[in-house]
Design an enzyme around this catalytic site. Structure first.
Site, PDB file in Angstrom:
ATOM      1  N   GLU A 180     -11.424   4.596   6.840  1.00 11.01           N
ATOM      2  CA  GLU A 180     -10.195   5.268   7.274  1.00 11.01           C
ATOM      3  C   GLU A 180     -10.585   6.515   8.051  1.00 11.01           C
ATOM      4  O   GLU A 180     -10.468   7.645   7.589  1.00 11.01           O
ATOM      5  CB  GLU A 180      -9.308   5.631   6.066  1.00 11.01           C
TER       6      GLU A 180
ATOM      7  N   HIS B  59       0.857  -1.207   0.000  1.00 13.44           N
ATOM      8  CA  HIS B  59       0.000   0.000   0.000  1.00 13.44           C
ATOM      9  C   HIS B  59       0.881   1.240   0.000  1.00 13.44           C
ATOM     10  O   HIS B  59       1.430   1.640   1.028  1.00 13.44           O
ATOM     11  CB  HIS B  59      -0.911  -0.001   1.233  1.00 13.44           C
TER      12      HIS B  59
ATOM     13  N   TRP C  65      -0.106  13.682   3.763  1.00 15.69           N
ATOM     14  CA  TRP C  65      -0.690  12.915   4.871  1.00 15.69           C
ATOM     15  C   TRP C  65       0.346  12.503   5.911  1.00 15.69           C
ATOM     16  O   TRP C  65       0.035  12.292   7.063  1.00 15.69           O
ATOM     17  CB  TRP C  65      -1.402  11.672   4.322  1.00 15.69           C
TER      18      TRP C  65
ATOM     19  N   HIS D 129       1.343   5.273  -2.086  1.00  9.67           N
ATOM     20  CA  HIS D 129       0.817   6.271  -3.037  1.00  9.67           C
ATOM     21  C   HIS D 129       1.995   6.892  -3.767  1.00  9.67           C
ATOM     22  O   HIS D 129       2.481   7.966  -3.401  1.00  9.67           O
ATOM     23  CB  HIS D 129      -0.003   7.329  -2.299  1.00  9.67           C
TER      24      HIS D 129
ATOM     25  N   HIS E 132      -9.757   1.642   0.137  1.00 10.93           N
ATOM     26  CA  HIS E 132      -9.541   2.440   1.345  1.00 10.93           C
ATOM     27  C   HIS E 132     -10.872   2.431   2.092  1.00 10.93           C
ATOM     28  O   HIS E 132     -11.841   3.063   1.630  1.00 10.93           O
ATOM     29  CB  HIS E 132      -9.181   3.874   0.993  1.00 10.93           C
TER      30      HIS E 132
ATOM     31  N   ASP F  26       2.305   3.260   2.872  1.00  8.75           N
ATOM     32  CA  ASP F  26       1.263   4.251   2.560  1.00  8.75           C
ATOM     33  C   ASP F  26       1.849   5.542   1.993  1.00  8.75           C
ATOM     34  O   ASP F  26       1.737   5.806   0.811  1.00  8.75           O
ATOM     35  CB  ASP F  26       0.393   4.531   3.793  1.00  8.75           C
TER      36      ASP F  26
ATOM     37  N   GLN G 181      -9.767   9.019  -5.187  1.00 13.40           N
ATOM     38  CA  GLN G 181      -9.446   9.771  -3.953  1.00 13.40           C
ATOM     39  C   GLN G 181     -10.608  10.624  -3.440  1.00 13.40           C
ATOM     40  O   GLN G 181     -10.840  10.719  -2.248  1.00 13.40           O
ATOM     41  CB  GLN G 181      -8.221  10.661  -4.205  1.00 13.40           C
TER      42      GLN G 181
HETATM   43 FE   FE2 Z   1      -3.710   5.029   1.378  1.00 16.70          FE
END
Ligand code: FE2
Length: 422
Positions: free
Chosen positions: A212, A56, A314, A58, A209, A308, A151
């Site tokens: 979350e 996982h 983030w 991005h 996702h 991630d 997203q």
């Molecule tokens: Fe993610």
């Protein structure tokens, strides 16, 4: 043999082993191998493992931290807002440049299989196009799966569903979703159903996702379990994050464990992002905001660890080390028991292979592709404790990364001594 690694430790086996590689395939794994090779490596009783897997990541957002601004609240929502502003100025070349740089970091840290999410919400779809090109460019070194990831949601804008379809046509391998980010709960359910229908249509895996959030009313993971059973996709579905589970009441959580086990869903927990993004509205006391990792494992559910984010809106830190992610989860998930440390290691190797459905090509076994890492560590505990260097990273029998660990000398009473923390 083309290459022999001698005197290596293997996980869950006693003694030392020699590993012979021929034509990019493991040809022998046995003690005291009699064969010889042009190139030989003495593993010095260190641990040899199949490569780490990041299930996982991005890659389209890596190295964008601070652009156009930092996430000061630390929330998922501010992160999505900043990413939205960043997308306005992003180019295909900038995505590829950042992804290339991070893939080199991942290789040096022993990761040779990656599942990356690609944001599908900008009509240009340059995020997807860029990562498809990155996947192709790196195919000899790293295996990459691309998730079409909406997203901003599927039902928050008119064209999102069409863009998901188009992303698959461009080259996405896995279908994503984000039900907790839809405007209504009904739309959240539709978000999950849409992902499964699209996956069925194109014979893709599913990785959503899901939940979350710290909201204990966010229960879209049960919808995923139902859809998995309806579409008979046991083993082909991953629930990423599932942090709301942390805050569920225990009666519901117990029911959910049985449902997840029955549906064969894989769970991907992401210690870096989850620990900083979740339960931001708690005040004190602050809950930890992770999926119930130990409970899931106890109930026989496959759980793995993702990195991630690496320096994005983030999560501002990270260097692509799966050992560092496992080290963090040990603390935040209360997994410091001796057998749990071995489980953490499974979660950055074998469990991720199962989630990505790549088990047939994964592992140090005769006949499988010769992908492996020799760690600067004797066992799993030492590797996770020290966040060990990867001395050698081998892909299809070729050394593609080598690391010389730092040398530290202290001087006491005029005498020098080397310290390596072992
Ligand atoms: Fe993610």
């Amino acid at each position: 043999m083309d290459l022999i690694i001698r005197r290596a430790k293997l996980r869950k086996k006693n003694g030392l082993f020699d590993i012979g590689i021929k034509n990019g395939i493991f040809a022998a794994v046995e003690p005291n191998l009699e064969a010889t090779a042009v190139h030989e490596i003495n593993a010095l009783e260190n641990l040899a493992i199949p490569p780490f897997i990041d299930p996982h990541l991005h890659l389209d957002a890596v190295l964008t931290v601070g652009n156009p601004r930092y996430n000061e609240s630390g929330t998922l929502l501010e992160g999505i807002e900043i990413w939205g502003d960043h997308k306005a100025s992003v180019t295909k070349e900038s995505i590829k440049k950042n992804a290339d740089k991070v893939i080199k970091w991942l290789i040096a840290n022993g990761t040779l299989k990656i599942r990356t999410h690609a944001d599908t919400t900008d009509p240009s779809l340059i995020t997807v196009e860029a990562l498809v090109e990155v996947k192709k460019a790196w195919r000899n070194q790293v295996d990459i799966q691309i998730v079409a990831f909406p997203q901003d949601g599927i039902f928050t804008r008119p064209d999102s569903a069409k863009l998901m379809q188009r992303a698959v046509e461009i080259g996405a391998d896995v279908i994503g979703g984000i039900p907790h980010h839809e405007i209504t709960s009904q739309d959240g359910i539709k978000d999950v159903e849409f992902a499964f229908e699209l996956a069925r249509k194109h014979n893709c895996l599913v990785d959503i996702h899901v939940d979350e959030t710290g909201d204990d009313q966010s229960r879209f993971i049960e919808v995923m379990a139902k859809q998995t059973l309806v579409h008979e996709m046991q083993g082909q579905v991953a629930a990423s994050h599932a942090t709301a589970m942390h805050n569920y009441n225990n009666d519901y959580a117990l029911k959910l464990m049985g449902i997840l086990k029955r549906s064969g869903i894989n769970v991907i927990t992401n210690p870096f992002d989850n620990s900083v993004l979740q339960n931001r509205t708690d005040g004190y006391p602050r809950k930890r905001g992770h999926a119930r990792v130990d409970e899931l494992l106890t109930h026989g559910i496959n759980v793995c660890i993702g990195h991630d984010s690496i320096m994005d809106p983030w999560y501002p830190l990270g260097k692509g080390s799966m050992l560092q992610a496992a080290n963090l989860l040990l603390h935040t998930a209360h997994m410091s028991g001796y057998h749990q440390i071995s489980q953490l290691f499974d979660m950055i190797t074998d469990h991720s292979a199962k989630t990505l459905c790549v088990e047939d090509d994964y592992g140090i076994q005769i006949g499988k592709p010769a992908d492996m890492v020799i760690l600067d560590a004797r066992d799993e505990m030492q590797a996770i404790r020290l966040i060990s260097e990867c001395l050698y990273v081998i892909r299809r029998g070729a050394i593609i990364s080598q690391t010389t660990p730092a040398k530290r000398k202290i001087t006491l009473n005029g005498r020098q001594e080397c310290i390596d923390f072992k």
